[in-house]
Scaffold this active site. Sequence first.
Site, PDB file in Angstrom:
ATOM      1  N   GLY A  54      -0.491   2.584  -8.010  1.00 25.98           N
ATOM      2  CA  GLY A  54       0.081   2.231  -6.442  1.00 25.98           C
ATOM      3  C   GLY A  54      -0.511   0.883  -5.848  1.00 25.98           C
ATOM      4  CB  THR A  55       1.662  -1.717  -4.975  1.00 28.23           C
ATOM      5  OG1 THR A  55       3.107  -0.569  -4.639  1.00 28.23           O
ATOM      6  CG2 THR A  55       2.251  -1.680  -6.872  1.00 28.23           C
ATOM      7  CB  THR A  56       2.265  -3.226  -1.263  1.00 25.22           C
ATOM      8  OG1 THR A  56       2.895  -4.177  -2.171  1.00 25.22           O
ATOM      9  CG2 THR A  56       1.994  -3.950   0.179  1.00 25.22           C
ATOM     10  CE  LYS A  87       1.456   2.793  -3.369  1.00 24.55           C
ATOM     11  NZ  LYS A  87       2.562   2.183  -3.067  1.00 24.55           N
ATOM     12  CB  ALA A 229       4.367  -3.575  -8.027  1.00 27.39           C
TER      13      ALA A 229
END
Length: 282
Positions: A54-56, A87, A229
């Site tokens: 998972g990213t931002t 997230k 991403a």
Amino acid sequence: MASHDAHTARSAGLFASPGTSSFSEFLGAYAPDLMPGARPLPEGVTAGDEIPHGTTIVAVTFPGGVVMAGDRRATAGNMIAQRDVEKVFRADEFSAIAVAGTAGLGMELVRLFQVELEHYEKREGRTLSVEGKANRLASMVRGNLAMAMQGLAVVPLFAGYDEVRNQGRIFSYDPAGGRYEERDFHAIGSGSVFARGSVKKLFRADLSAEDAALVCVQGLYDAADDDSATGGPDLARGIFPVVAVVTADGYRRLGEDEVGAVARAVVEGRYDAPGGPTAPLR
């Protein structure tokens, strides 16, 4: 049989003792193999590109609270593993947690942290302070250090409403469990550099909660603009960032219609100004 006897004897002692107000400490003593950071990698699996990440995540304070927002994309190497992963989560009534890094371990960390706060409240009859929650999370991140050293790092972002100070507070972490309080705003994940730069230009000390949410979505859009991403608002599929607001009234996740309206406004604004809103030069 021997291990069963030893397990039974150990549990009897633990359950008979007054115990600790920390659920993670209890679990670590009773069944350490169930701790997220203590699990061995499945045979044949390496910490490579095949594991979703998972990213931002972005968080912005405003007078009386804090807003946290996360994009919805998970990637495995150069592939999009999931378009609508979540997230950002409720940690307890007055705090939120979000994770970047290895998605599976991150979800386990979030669930364990939620139980940790609930367990403390039931044992002690009161909630932890914001700093107490941030410190508990730091120790749990530190417990994942062995996995982080194998390339399976989980980096959370924690934000909560401080009832004593009447303000929102943001805490970031490093993979070794270092805890850092951030001022005004922060971002984590692969697109964090771009998101933080965007938020830095848009942040004002007198933001309303609605404007803070708008700043977060602008930051995520700019991150998606430069980081493959990070997923931007997907108007065709109706997939929008998860946005949560934490104030004296508690944790509230914005509805899909609310976030959708903000996301559509951001996207429509980019038709006229692809680089987004500009900050005053002076």
